[in-house]
Design an enzyme around this catalytic site. Structure first.
Site, PDB file in Angstrom:
ATOM      1  N   ARG A  70      18.432   3.709 -15.325  1.00  0.00           N
ATOM      2  CA  ARG A  70      19.320   4.410 -14.132  1.00  0.00           C
ATOM      3  C   ARG A  70      18.441   4.003 -12.795  1.00  0.00           C
ATOM      4  NH1 ARG A  70      19.846  10.430 -15.876  1.00  0.00           N
ATOM      5  NH2 ARG A  70      18.373   9.481 -17.887  1.00  0.00           N
ATOM      6  N   GLY A 105       4.702   8.538 -19.386  1.00  0.00           N
ATOM      7  CA  GLY A 105       4.394   7.606 -18.236  1.00  0.00           C
ATOM      8  C   GLY A 105       5.320   7.802 -17.264  1.00  0.00           C
ATOM      9  N   ASN A 108      12.039  21.017 -25.061  1.00  0.00           N
ATOM     10  CA  ASN A 108      10.719  20.132 -25.193  1.00  0.00           C
ATOM     11  C   ASN A 108      10.351  19.256 -24.253  1.00  0.00           C
ATOM     12  OD1 ASN A 108       8.579  18.358 -26.577  1.00  0.00           O
ATOM     13  ND2 ASN A 108      10.412  17.028 -27.131  1.00  0.00           N
ATOM     14  N   ALA A 121      -5.081  -4.572  32.667  1.00  0.00           N
ATOM     15  CA  ALA A 121      -3.523  -4.685  32.212  1.00  0.00           C
ATOM     16  C   ALA A 121      -3.231  -6.153  32.013  1.00  0.00           C
ATOM     17  CB  ALA A 121      -2.631  -3.824  33.263  1.00  0.00           C
ATOM     18  N   ASN A 173      -7.176 -16.559  21.056  1.00  0.00           N
ATOM     19  CA  ASN A 173      -7.979 -16.603  20.007  1.00  0.00           C
ATOM     20  C   ASN A 173      -7.632 -17.820  19.043  1.00  0.00           C
ATOM     21  OD1 ASN A 173      -5.931 -15.029  19.136  1.00  0.00           O
ATOM     22  ND2 ASN A 173      -7.114 -14.116  17.621  1.00  0.00           N
ATOM     23  N   TYR A 174      -6.340 -18.334  19.099  1.00  0.00           N
ATOM     24  CA  TYR A 174      -5.807 -19.132  18.165  1.00  0.00           C
ATOM     25  C   TYR A 174      -5.378 -20.413  18.891  1.00  0.00           C
ATOM     26  CZ  TYR A 174      -3.103 -20.451  14.020  1.00  0.00           C
ATOM     27  OH  TYR A 174      -2.361 -21.130  12.928  1.00  0.00           O
TER      28      TYR A 174
END
Ligand code: UD1
Ligand code: CA
Length: 459
Positions: free
Chosen positions: A15, A101, A167, A378, A384-385
């Protein structure tokens, strides 16, 4: 008597309509089965066995950090059959505690009561009274009130159907007779399954007492079969966590709009505004304020940190009195020292920023080391790449970086340097000096603005 715990987790979870095994669906960020195993681990059992079936590989893989023994049930022939798979591994002198579980909110306190009832001899059975007992196995008692047997919903008579005590599936049974009873189970019932519940009737016929323990709350024993139930239990769990936090001194502006998916440590007078999600391990110092609509994962915030609205912080450490946001993104491996300010539309990744520095508007700072009392203007970007590798930018103490500066890494800016606005910095800037790199501004005195051509009629 030593205890062995058997967690039943082989059910398919039809389900859920999911490709993910049911017990791996998450509640508060952790798989259902992990919740159960963590509670089980607190009961000082000799061993925890998890009976898996459907998607077993995936379940074992996802939960390999748990200290449990995996048992396979290749065909799901019923709860009795599932327990039978684990029994050969269990010492016959032990007690066997059965857990599910997909019942994630069971508490160790309730299970301890079940253990205690069991320790008095016989079988311990955890039951609950439901207003709508539909679908559950009913607890049938005799005139003296003693449990006689459990009858599954589909096998009930109309009178049994009216019984409200059901139960929960959780029970504690001595291993030796359990093995004997399980061998005698058959599948002559409405579902053609080997019902574990049939052992209750067998035990009673041998004069073995059934000690019932009532669950404190329905939520503790609620199993998850579909996504609505999953959402219900999630909300309930979040409510409990929020309640606990408030009772320990955290202000939650709205406990119904707060989600904790992991562990939190907190100081005094922490305030958390609405729609905040905390994930993983989050540590909040004294007087930390988190504004609305923020997401924090694995973050450590020292005393007096203010997170203004709409921020994302992941795998980072923020120093005392720092101010983040609104609209800031702090990415993994970032360390901001005390009193750092990070403002709107600023992204910081894998960088350290020393005390008192400010990066207030529209910037990207990645793979950088920023010194103390630096002002980053600003629109500043660390490039960096280079398309293949990442490079470092190092900015010294007391540096002033003008707006719209590109820092093409690897590059260093010396202590006390000033970088003129609009600079594309491709070489190191020396300390204490002004460095700028931009086209020189000129004014063309002779220039006249083009005029619109005159139309026909006016000619
Ligand atoms: C079971 C009980 C019922 C109880 C209800 C509480 C039986 C026969 N019935 O019914 O009395 O009221 O739980 O929720 O025990 N599982 C396996 N292998 C199997 C079958 C089940 O591991 O072959 C696991 C499931 O994953 C689940 C648990 O056992 O965690 C219960 O199975 P489920 O099919 O949900 O049992 P119910 O019919 O709900
Ligand atoms: Ca069920």
């Amino acid at each position: 008597m030593s205890l062995s715990i058997v967690v039943l987790a082989a059910g398919q979870g039809k389900r859920m309509y999911s490709d993910v095994p049911k017990v791996l669906h998450a509640l508060a960020g952790k798989p259902l089965l992990e919740h159960v195993c963590r509670v089980a681990a607190r009961l000082s059992a000799e061993r925890i066995y998890v009976v898996h079936g459907h998607g077993g590989e995936r379940v074992r893989e996802a939960l390999r950090h748990l200290d449990v023994t995996w048992i396979e049930q290749s065909r799901q022939l019923g709860t009795g059959h599932a327990v039978a798979q684990a029994l050969p591994s269990i010492d016959s002198r032990n007690g066997v505690l059965i857990l599910y579980g997909d019942v994630p909110l069971i508490t160790s306190e309730t299970l301890q009561r079940l253990k205690d009832a069991f320790a008095e001899g016989g079988i311990g059975l955890l039951t609950v009274d439901l207003d709508d007992p539909g679908g559950y196995g009913r607890i049938v008692r005799d005139h003296s009130g003693a449990v006689v047997r459990i009858v599954e919903h589909k096998d009930t008579t109309p009178e049994e159907r009216a019984i409200r005590e059901v139960n929960t599936g959780m029970m504690a049974i001595p291993a030796a007779p359990l093995l004997r009873w399980i061998e005698r189970l058959d599948d002559r019932n409405a579902q053609r399954e080997y019902y574990l519940t049939d052992i209750i009737g067998m035990a009673v016929r041998e004069g073995i007492p059934i000690k019932t323990v009532a669950a404190d709350s329905v939520y503790e024993v609620m199993g998850i079969n579909d996504r609505e139930q999953l959402a219900d239990l999630e909300r309930h769990y979040q409510h409990l966590q929020a309640q606990h936090l408030m009772r320990s001194g955290v202000t939650l502006r709205d406990p119904a709009r707060f989600d904790l998916r992991g562990e939190i440590e907190f100081g005094r007078d922490v305030v958390i505004d609405v729609n905040v999600i905390l994930e993983g391990r989050v540590k909040l110092g004294d007087r930390v304020h988190i504004g609305p609509n923020s997401y924090l994962r694995d973050a450590e915030l020292a005393d007096d940190v203010a997170v203004l609205p709409n921020c994302v912080l992941e795998e980072c450490a923020i120093g005392k009195g720092a101010r983040i946001g609104p609209f800031s993104r702090i990415r993994p491996e970032t360390r901001l020292a005390d009193h750092v300010h990070v403002g709107n539309f600023v992204e910081i990744k894998k960088s350290t920023v020393a005390a008192g520095s400010k990066i207030n508007h529209l910037s990207y700072v990645g793979d950088a080391e920023v010194g103390r009392d630096v002002n980053v203007g600003a629109g500043t970007i660390t490039c960096n790449y280079d398309g293949a590798n990442k490079h470092k930018t190092v900015i010294g103490d007391g540096v002033f970086i003008g707006s719209d500066t590109l820092l093409v890494a690897p590059v260093r800016v010396g202590d006390g340097a000033t970088i003129g606005a609009g600079t594309t910095l491709t070489q190191d800037a020396p300390p204490g000096a002004l460095t700028l790199g931009r086209a020189r501004q000129t004014t063309v005195e002779s220039w006249t603005r083009p005029q619109k051509k005159k139309t026909g009629e006016e000619k």
